[in-house]
Every structure is written in structure tokens, then in C-alpha cells.
Design an enzyme around this catalytic site. Structure first.
Site, PDB file in Angstrom:
ATOM      1  N   GLY A  18     -80.734 -26.078  13.711  1.00 20.32           N
ATOM      2  CA  GLY A  18     -79.400 -25.527  13.488  1.00 20.32           C
ATOM      3  C   GLY A  18     -78.914 -25.786  12.077  1.00 20.32           C
ATOM      4  O   GLY A  18     -77.728 -26.062  11.849  1.00 20.32           O
ATOM      5  N   ALA A  19     -79.820 -25.656  11.087  1.00 21.92           N
ATOM      6  CA  ALA A  19     -79.527 -26.085   9.720  1.00 21.92           C
ATOM      7  C   ALA A  19     -78.733 -25.082   8.905  1.00 21.92           C
ATOM      8  O   ALA A  19     -78.363 -25.380   7.770  1.00 21.92           O
ATOM      9  CB  ALA A  19     -80.840 -26.389   8.991  1.00 21.92           C
ATOM     10  N   ASN A  20     -78.452 -23.916   9.457  1.00 20.48           N
ATOM     11  CA  ASN A  20     -77.809 -22.873   8.650  1.00 20.48           C
ATOM     12  C   ASN A  20     -76.293 -22.833   8.773  1.00 20.48           C
ATOM     13  O   ASN A  20     -75.637 -22.037   8.093  1.00 20.48           O
ATOM     14  CB  ASN A  20     -78.371 -21.498   9.019  1.00 20.48           C
ATOM     15  N   GLY A  24     -75.140 -28.898  10.759  1.00 23.95           N
ATOM     16  CA  GLY A  24     -76.526 -28.778  10.324  1.00 23.95           C
ATOM     17  C   GLY A  24     -76.656 -28.371   8.877  1.00 23.95           C
ATOM     18  O   GLY A  24     -77.542 -28.864   8.159  1.00 23.95           O
ATOM     19  N   SER A 147     -71.718 -36.908  21.133  1.00 33.17           N
ATOM     20  CA  SER A 147     -70.348 -36.391  21.113  1.00 33.17           C
ATOM     21  C   SER A 147     -69.417 -37.370  21.808  1.00 33.17           C
ATOM     22  O   SER A 147     -69.786 -38.005  22.812  1.00 33.17           O
ATOM     23  CB  SER A 147     -70.287 -35.039  21.815  1.00 33.17           C
ATOM     24  N   TYR A 172     -70.505 -28.489  28.674  1.00 33.97           N
ATOM     25  CA  TYR A 172     -70.801 -28.930  27.308  1.00 33.97           C
ATOM     26  C   TYR A 172     -70.887 -30.458  27.249  1.00 33.97           C
ATOM     27  O   TYR A 172     -71.840 -31.023  26.694  1.00 33.97           O
ATOM     28  CB  TYR A 172     -69.725 -28.440  26.340  1.00 33.97           C
TER      29      TYR A 172
END
Length: 306
Positions: A18-20, A24, A147, A172
Site C-alpha cells: 500500500g505504498a502509493n 504507506g 490500530s 475493521y
């Protein structure tokens, strides 16, 4: 193969899922500034390339790779792991990617509840694929994104996909509790096996887009009146600051396996990175063993410990 560092030694190679976007992206930018090679494991190649271009603008000489990885599809996870492994050594995995569902229950490509399937099972599978490479590194690390929401839920392993009753917030929070429970249990098993790999959990506090440093095409702030933004800063922070516990967990020399890193401020909402406390139920070994066995059965993968 990875490039060399300034002293001629191979650069450490760190995978960030999720680096974009969001946390991330900032983990990627912060890691790139330390001189490591960052493998940006992202669902969308175009968005990853946009993010990579911005990182290179801000960090001249940033050494980046892009691999397509959809954590909501176990076949995609397998293909991504093969590509990552073929590209060189794997020193660290920052298991950051995640989704927040909607009011209506949705599922992954494999039929799992979307948040449990992506946030936990997708990373469980990726870790299972990459663990031999991490074990071969001098000091492999796995960073799991926790979280503060784990405080208010318990895992229901009799109905992990929430088929009988679905509530988005609970789904979640349970997915993040699963991530944390697995992360702590993984480190216990690694220690017992005498492995050099460290498993660490980190969380960003209460990190909001509106308080985040501007990054064109990455950060999308909504307009809010100044009287609203001011009070927000007392209980929340930007994603750039929220990323710092993850980055430190991935790079800090004194970080130990099994630790939980997060902001050091009130209620762990804001502040500088520090070792903080997780709720006791996140470290319950009986629940962790059930979760591990369930995850292995659902993914048909078993992390090789030792």
C-alpha cells in the site's frame, strides 16, 4: 538486484504494501531518505508510478521498485511474492496496506469478508511466502500495522467473516486486532525457534488527511474552517507524522521483536514514536493459536518458523 549503498555494501531492501497512498506513501518517502531500496507493493501500477515519481522529486537518488500486489486476492499475493523474491534479498516487510469497508458487507476475490480478508489474511499469506527470505537476511523484520481500534473489540473466530451480523466499524477493528494478535504471536514463535527475524506491531495514532503535509496527487485535503482545524490538532496528527512509528520500527537499531510502537502522547493519539502498550487481549496466546490455525486453513499456507 538491489543497488549498492554509498559504502559499496548492498542496500537493504524493504517491501512496503500500500505504498502509493496514505501512511504507506509517507513510510516509503521516509525509508527512501535513509538509503534503503523500497519495493512499493501496490494494487494499481499507475498510482504507484505517480507516487514513485513524487518520492524521487523529494528524495533525489531514491531507489524504488514497483510490484503489483492486491492483498484482496491470494493469487495476486502469490505472484507478487514471486516477483519480490526474484528481485533480490528481502530484509524487511512493512505490512501496511489495508481497506476500510462500507455499510454493506463485501468480500475479497477468495470470498473472505473484505477487511479481514485484506488486512489480515492477505498479509498472512504474503508473510508466509516471504518468511524464508526474511529469515535469510542478517536481521529480518516484519512490521504489522495495528490500530487503537483494537481496544474496543474482541475476535469472533466462530464467525470471523461476520456472516451472521455485519457491522462495518466492528469488521475493521476486528481485522486490525487480528493483525496485531498475529504479529505478536509470530514474534513469540520466531523467538522460540531461535529465528533472527523480528515481528513488530506499530500504529499511527489518530492520523488524518487534513493535517497531513501537502503531496500533489497523493494527499487530498477537504476544506475545513480554521476554527475546526485548530482543535483537531490537539487530538490528531497528519499521516506523515503517523507514519513515523512504522518507519522507526522498520529501521531503529534498538527496536525489539514483540514491541508495540505508536505515538507517545495522550491516549496514543499523537506524538513522537515510542514503545506503547497494547491491550492485554491482543496478546492472548489461546486466541492467537486459534487465529493462526484458521488463517493457515483459509489461505492454505503455513508460515515456516525456524
Amino acid at each position: 538486484m538491489s543497488a549498492e549503498s554509498d559504502d559499496g555494501s548492498p542496500r537493504r531492501r524493504v517491501v512496503v504494501t500500500g505504498a502509493n497512498a496514505g501512511l504507506g506513501y509517507f513510510v516509503t518517502e521516509q525509508l527512501a531518505a535513509t538509503g534503503v531500496t523500497v519495493v512499493m507493493a501496490c494494487r494499481d501500477r499507475g498510482r504507484a508510478e505517480t507516487a514513485a515519481s513524487l518520492v524521487r522529486e523529494r528524495v533525489p537518488g531514491a531507489d524504488l521498485e514497483i510490484v503489483v500486489a492486491d492483498l484482496a486476492d491470494l493469487d495476486s499475493v502469490r505472484r507478487a511474492a514471486l516477483e519480490i523474491r526474484s528481485g533480490g534479498a528481502v530484509d524487511t516487510l512493512v505490512a501496511n496496506a489495508g481497506v476500510v469497508g462500507s455499510r454493506k458487507r463485501a468480500t475479497t476475490a477468495d470470498g473472505f469478508e473484505l477487511q479481514f480478508g485484506t488486512n489480515h489474511l492477505g498479509h498472512f499469506a504474503l508473510i508466509a511466502h516471504l518468511l524464508p527470505d526474511l529469515a535469510a537476511a542478517d536481521a529480518g523484520r516484519i512490521i504489522h500495522l495495528g490500530s487503537i481500534s483494537h481496544r474496543w473489540v474482541r475476535l469472533d473466530l466462530d464467525d470471523p467473516m461476520m456472516v451472521s451480523r455485519y457491522r462495518n466499524y466492528a469488521a475493521y477493528a476486528r481485522s486490525k486486532l487480528a493483525v496485531m494478535t498475529f504479529g505478536f504471536e509470530l514474534d513469540r514463535r520466531l523467538r522460540e525457534a531461535g529465528s533472527s527475524v523480528r515481528s513488530i506491531v506499530a500504529h499511527p495514532g489518530f492520523a488524518l488527511e487534513n493535517l497531513t503535509e501537502q503531496r500533489p496527487g497523493i494527499v487530498r485535503r477537504r476544506w475545513l474552517p480554521a476554527p475546526v482545524v485548530g482543535p483537531m490538532r490537539t487530538v490528531s496528527q497528519g499521516k506523515d507524522q503517523g507514519a513515523r512509528p512504522l518507519t522507526l520500527a522498520a529501521t531503529g537499531a534498538d527496536v525489539a521483536g514483540g514491541e508495540y510502537w505508536g505515538p507517545d502522547g495522550w491516549f496514543q493519539l499523537t506524538g513522537a514514536p515510542a514503545v506503547v502498550r497494547a491491550k492485554k487481549h491482543a496478546r492472548n496466546r489461546r486466541v492467537a493459536a486459534r487465529l493462526w490455525n484458521l488463517s493457515a486453513r483459509l489461505t492454505r499456507l503455513q508460515p515456516a518458523i525456524g
